[in-house]
Design a protein around this motif. Structure first.
Motif, PDB file in Angstrom:
ATOM      1  N   GLY A 155      14.576 -58.823   9.698  1.00 42.53           N
ATOM      2  CA  GLY A 155      15.078 -58.654   8.342  1.00 42.53           C
ATOM      3  C   GLY A 155      16.587 -58.496   8.311  1.00 42.53           C
ATOM      4  N   GLY A 156      17.222 -59.157   7.369  1.00 36.32           N
ATOM      5  CA  GLY A 156      18.670 -59.068   7.242  1.00 36.32           C
ATOM      6  C   GLY A 156      19.173 -59.982   6.152  1.00 36.32           C
ATOM      7  N   VAL A 157      20.447 -59.840   5.842  1.00 38.80           N
ATOM      8  CA  VAL A 157      21.079 -60.650   4.805  1.00 38.80           C
ATOM      9  C   VAL A 157      22.064 -61.605   5.456  1.00 38.80           C
ATOM     10  N   THR A 158      21.861 -62.884   5.261  1.00 33.90           N
ATOM     11  CA  THR A 158      22.746 -63.908   5.792  1.00 33.90           C
ATOM     12  C   THR A 158      23.879 -64.173   4.801  1.00 33.90           C
ATOM     13  N   PRO A 159      24.946 -64.831   5.238  1.00 33.19           N
ATOM     14  CA  PRO A 159      26.013 -65.184   4.285  1.00 33.19           C
ATOM     15  C   PRO A 159      25.499 -66.012   3.113  1.00 33.19           C
ATOM     16  N   GLU A 160      24.506 -66.893   3.368  1.00 34.13           N
ATOM     17  CA  GLU A 160      23.969 -67.716   2.292  1.00 34.13           C
ATOM     18  C   GLU A 160      23.296 -66.862   1.224  1.00 34.13           C
ATOM     19  N   THR A 179      22.140 -53.053   7.740  1.00 29.57           N
ATOM     20  CA  THR A 179      22.020 -51.734   8.356  1.00 29.57           C
ATOM     21  C   THR A 179      20.807 -50.990   7.821  1.00 29.57           C
ATOM     22  N   ALA A 180      20.588 -51.046   6.520  1.00 30.34           N
ATOM     23  CA  ALA A 180      19.458 -50.329   5.925  1.00 30.34           C
ATOM     24  C   ALA A 180      18.128 -50.822   6.483  1.00 30.34           C
ATOM     25  N   LEU A 181      17.974 -52.125   6.620  1.00 24.86           N
ATOM     26  CA  LEU A 181      16.731 -52.690   7.150  1.00 24.86           C
ATOM     27  C   LEU A 181      16.525 -52.300   8.612  1.00 24.86           C
ATOM     28  N   ALA A 182      17.596 -52.354   9.401  1.00 26.45           N
ATOM     29  CA  ALA A 182      17.493 -52.015  10.813  1.00 26.45           C
ATOM     30  C   ALA A 182      17.182 -50.525  10.998  1.00 26.45           C
ATOM     31  N   LYS A 183      17.817 -49.672  10.210  1.00 27.12           N
ATOM     32  CA  LYS A 183      17.566 -48.234  10.331  1.00 27.12           C
ATOM     33  C   LYS A 183      16.127 -47.900   9.935  1.00 27.12           C
ATOM     34  N   ALA A 184      15.586 -48.621   8.963  1.00 28.18           N
ATOM     35  CA  ALA A 184      14.188 -48.412   8.591  1.00 28.18           C
ATOM     36  C   ALA A 184      13.270 -48.738   9.767  1.00 28.18           C
ATOM     37  N   ALA A 185      13.594 -49.808  10.514  1.00 26.78           N
ATOM     38  CA  ALA A 185      12.795 -50.169  11.684  1.00 26.78           C
ATOM     39  C   ALA A 185      12.904 -49.103  12.769  1.00 26.78           C
ATOM     40  N   VAL A 186      14.098 -48.554  12.963  1.00 25.01           N
ATOM     41  CA  VAL A 186      14.289 -47.507  13.969  1.00 25.01           C
ATOM     42  C   VAL A 186      13.490 -46.259  13.598  1.00 25.01           C
ATOM     43  N   ARG A 187      13.494 -45.894  12.333  1.00 26.02           N
ATOM     44  CA  ARG A 187      12.724 -44.724  11.905  1.00 26.02           C
ATOM     45  C   ARG A 187      11.227 -44.950  12.118  1.00 26.02           C
ATOM     46  N   GLU A 220      26.135 -50.194  15.500  1.00 26.87           N
ATOM     47  CA  GLU A 220      26.689 -48.858  15.711  1.00 26.87           C
ATOM     48  C   GLU A 220      25.826 -47.788  15.046  1.00 26.87           C
ATOM     49  N   ALA A 221      25.415 -48.041  13.803  1.00 29.02           N
ATOM     50  CA  ALA A 221      24.616 -47.055  13.080  1.00 29.02           C
ATOM     51  C   ALA A 221      23.265 -46.843  13.747  1.00 29.02           C
ATOM     52  N   CYS A 222      22.672 -47.925  14.250  1.00 35.03           N
ATOM     53  CA  CYS A 222      21.340 -47.808  14.849  1.00 35.03           C
ATOM     54  C   CYS A 222      21.386 -47.173  16.230  1.00 35.03           C
ATOM     55  N   VAL A 223      22.460 -47.346  16.958  1.00 39.86           N
ATOM     56  CA  VAL A 223      22.609 -46.651  18.235  1.00 39.86           C
ATOM     57  C   VAL A 223      22.618 -45.142  18.002  1.00 39.86           C
ATOM     58  N   LYS A 224      23.382 -44.709  17.009  1.00 42.37           N
ATOM     59  CA  LYS A 224      23.457 -43.277  16.711  1.00 42.37           C
ATOM     60  C   LYS A 224      22.106 -42.741  16.256  1.00 42.37           C
ATOM     61  N   LEU A 225      21.439 -43.473  15.382  1.00 38.12           N
ATOM     62  CA  LEU A 225      20.147 -43.025  14.880  1.00 38.12           C
ATOM     63  C   LEU A 225      19.101 -43.019  15.991  1.00 38.12           C
TER      64      LEU A 225
END
Length: 288
Positions: free
Chosen positions: A75-80, A93-101, A147-152
């Motif tokens: 999941g993510g947002v592309t330039p398009e 970042t929000a999608l990736a952090k949700a996966a980490v949680r 960076e955000a997901c490493v910290k989380l």
């Protein structure tokens, strides 16, 4: 080999569709659950339908990932999509952090799809030990995500690997966005831009190998060895293009180091050939 149980988020994007196509005929595909925001026509797959950015989606995500060995976050947002006002770059970042949680709650390892755009305009052999130097909004968004997901992940005790994926044949700006009148830069040596690429079928195999490997580095470049000349890729696909003189800002070569990746998975010589990448792209169903 014992195939892992995988939960794939963002499964309706281009890479997700590619995985569905190539994993369907393999043993690993039997243990995959796919996430989508809307009901899907293909009822042969195990779908979990919810919006991972909805305020109440955390529980749905964790329940869908329950019993899975790996969460593969596509999941993510592309330039398009961002240009179409269909998403915001910070959603990466929000999608990736949700996966980490969800990984913290279920015990699953998490693989995050990042991008070679993190390296910006750097040239030479690009390795995972280099600090991110993005120049585009997309590259900066992916660097922020990492960076955000490493910290989380450190705080929650989750094993996370960010996959810096190079160009995927068919989901790229060349084959994927070809139009009549397409132009490519040509450098004084007569060559067109050279980039790290990977064919969709090779990518599917590599990702299955990574999902099956319990101990991975925190960051991995993902591409076939070497580089592919963009003009050669279009020629292999039988697509017309014209040459234009490269400007001083044009980058002749972007080459990802895959030495770390090759410790986990292997490549055949053919995997790096443009003709093979195009053939793999052509095996996909129309619209993939």
């Amino acid at each position: 080999m014992q195939f892992p149980q995988i939960f794939v988020t963002g499964a309706t994007g281009r890479i997700g569709r590619m995985l569905q196509h190539f994993w369907a005929a393999s043993a690993i595909g039997e243990g995959v659950r796919w996430q989508a925001r809307r009901p899907q026509a293909d009822r042969s797959l195990d779908w979990a339908v919810f919006d991972p950015l909805d305020g109440n989606a955390g529980r749905a995500l964790a329940e869908a990932a329950r019993g899975r060995d790996v969460i593969l976050c596509l999941g993510g947002v592309t330039p398009e999509r961002a240009a179409q006002a269909d998403g915001c770059m910070t959603d990466n970042t929000a999608l990736a952090k949700a996966a980490v949680r969800a990984g913290a709650e279920t015990g699953a390892r998490v693989l995050l799809t990042s991008s070679a755009a993190i390296y910006g305009s750097r040239t030479g052999l690009l390795s995972e030990t280099m600090a991110p130097t993005p120049v585009s909004d997309y590259g900066r968004a992916k660097a922020d995500m990492e960076e955000a997901c490493v910290k989380l992940a450190d705080r929650l005790g989750v094993r996370v690997t960010s996959l810096r994926i190079g160009n995927v044949a068919g989901a790229d700006a060349i084959l994927g966005n070809w139009r009549p009148g397409f132009a490519l830069d040509r450098f004084p040596d007569g060559r067109t831009p050279r980039r790290s690429y990977i064919g969709p079928q090779t990518l599917a195999r590599v990702l299955s190998d990574l999902c099956a490997t319990p101990d991975l580095p925190a960051i991995l470049n993902v591409a076939a060895p070497g580089v592919v000349e963009m003009g050669a890729l279009l020629d292999a696909a039988g697509l017309d293009w014209t040459a234009r003189p490269a400007t001083g800002r044009a980058i002749a070569e972007v080459r990802l180091s895959v030495a770390m990746l090759e410790r986990v998975t292997g490549f055949a010589t053919a995997d790096s050939q443009p003709e093979v990448m195009v053939a793999q792209r052509n095996r996909l169903t129309p619209g993939t």
